[in-house]
Scaffold this active site. Structure first.
Site, PDB file in Angstrom:
ATOM      1  N   TYR A   1       0.880  -1.110  -0.084  1.00 12.91           N
ATOM      2  CA  TYR A   1       0.006   0.155  -0.071  1.00 12.91           C
ATOM      3  C   TYR A   1       0.775   1.094   0.114  1.00 12.91           C
ATOM      4  CZ  TYR A   1       0.843   1.282   4.923  1.00 12.91           C
ATOM      5  OH  TYR A   1       1.800   1.321   6.018  1.00 12.91           O
TER       6      TYR A   1
ATOM      7  N   LEU B   1      11.916   1.465   6.628  1.00 10.57           N
ATOM      8  CA  LEU B   1      10.959   1.911   5.345  1.00 10.57           C
ATOM      9  C   LEU B   1      11.710   3.184   4.829  1.00 10.57           C
ATOM     10  CD1 LEU B   1       8.550   1.230   3.478  1.00 10.57           C
ATOM     11  CD2 LEU B   1       7.292   2.833   4.873  1.00 10.57           C
TER      12      LEU B   1
ATOM     13  N   LYS C   1       6.469  -1.961   2.077  1.00  5.28           N
ATOM     14  CA  LYS C   1       5.287  -1.354   2.643  1.00  5.28           C
ATOM     15  C   LYS C   1       4.186  -2.044   2.441  1.00  5.28           C
ATOM     16  CE  LYS C   1       3.402   3.300   3.170  1.00  5.28           C
ATOM     17  NZ  LYS C   1       3.748   3.411   4.341  1.00  5.28           N
TER      18      LYS C   1
ATOM     19  N   GLU D   1      13.429   2.996  13.457  1.00  5.83           N
ATOM     20  CA  GLU D   1      12.562   4.152  12.767  1.00  5.83           C
ATOM     21  C   GLU D   1      11.215   3.885  13.906  1.00  5.83           C
ATOM     22  OE1 GLU D   1      11.060   3.072   9.345  1.00  5.83           O
ATOM     23  OE2 GLU D   1      10.617   1.056   9.791  1.00  5.83           O
TER      24      GLU D   1
END
Length: 276
Positions: free
Chosen positions: A32, A201, A145, A177
């Site tokens: 996505y 990511l 993702k 992250e």
């Protein structure tokens, strides 16, 4: 007002369109993107598309090779929504087929939704937000993702239940992250953030921050750092499509520096406002 699209058909928001035997529903078998639109103009849409196709390739999911047509559908939905400031959610799954772990021989499913975006409270942008540290319990391919976000959800919920905005993830003693963001520290007027790897990511807003830092002549260093180095930072901020650039003034129960957003973060926020 049309705010959704499923497999090329524009639908009303309350219309039921996804069958039970849909791979995203059954397995989380898909990828996505979330794209923010400011005043009718998509922000870094091509970079988002690049990442969507890269994520799809990584799980052997073939999206329409005609990127122009795919992008036009997105732009048409934005127009049909009647909104000028919105988030466009794009999801691609392996399709609709009887439940079986093996890849089915069927067309992929593509869904898109358009919704007015809700920014975080202005106070958090001006005075800063608080985060917690949380173990990074995700899989080894965080650069994809994917729809499989359960560890992120659990970390985010843990932060929320303690009254914090975000959970900063730690793997083997190294900050990776946030649950839904990239994280940066500022030390001696230099920005430091975790290098691109399978464990994070590659954020689109992260890419924008790197470009803005170059424009502002602020050193942008890609290097690992620890929670202790976070506590000793001059500034901390996080970024994502929906959080934009948000200063962090507390980590767990510890105040960062003087407890106020710093000059580097403010300079990036101002440059970001100019760009959008």
């Amino acid at each position: 007002m049309i705010t959704a699209c499923f497999n090329g058909k524009f639908v009303e928001p309350n219309e039921l369109v996804v069958p039970i035997d849909e791979r995203g529903h059954q397995f989380g078998d898909g990828v996505y993107e979330v794209i923010r639109i400011y005043d009718g103009k998509p922000f870094m849409i091509d970079e988002h598309l690049d990442r969507l196709y890269q994520s799809a390739d990584a799980i052997k999911l073939r999206i329409d090779p005609d990127r122009g047509a795919f992008k036009n559908t997105m732009l048409e939905l934005i127009q049909k929504s009647g909104l000028t400031n919105l988030d466009l959610y794009v999801q691609v799954t392996r399709g609709i087929a009887p439940r079986n772990h093996l890849f089915p021989d069927c067309p992929v499913s593509v869904s898109m939704t358009a919704k007015s975006f809700r920014s975080i409270p202005v106070g958090k942008k001006d005075s800063g937000a608080s985060v917690i540290l949380h173990p990074d319990e995700r899989w080894a391919k965080c650069y994809i993702k994917s729809l499989n976000l359960l560890p992120n959800i659990l970390a985010k919920q843990a932060a929320y239940e303690k009254g914090y905005l975000e959970a900063i993830l730690v793997r083997d003693g190294i900050v990776t992250e946030g649950a839904s963001s990239n994280v940066y520290i500022v030390k001696n007027s230099s920005i430091i953030t975790t290098p691109i790897s399978n464990h994070i990511l590659s954020g689109i807003t992260r890419m924008a921050v790197k470009n803005m830092a170059e424009y502002l002549e602020i050193p942008f260093i890609e290097d690992q750092f620890t929670p202790d180095e976070m506590f000793q930072a001059d500034e901390i901020f996080i970024t994502s499509t929906t959080l934009e650039i948000t200063p962090i003034t507390r980590v767990d129960d510890k105040q960062i520096n003087n407890g106020k957003p710093g000059s580097v973060t403010k300079a990036l926020q101002e440059r970001f406002r100019q760009i959008i």
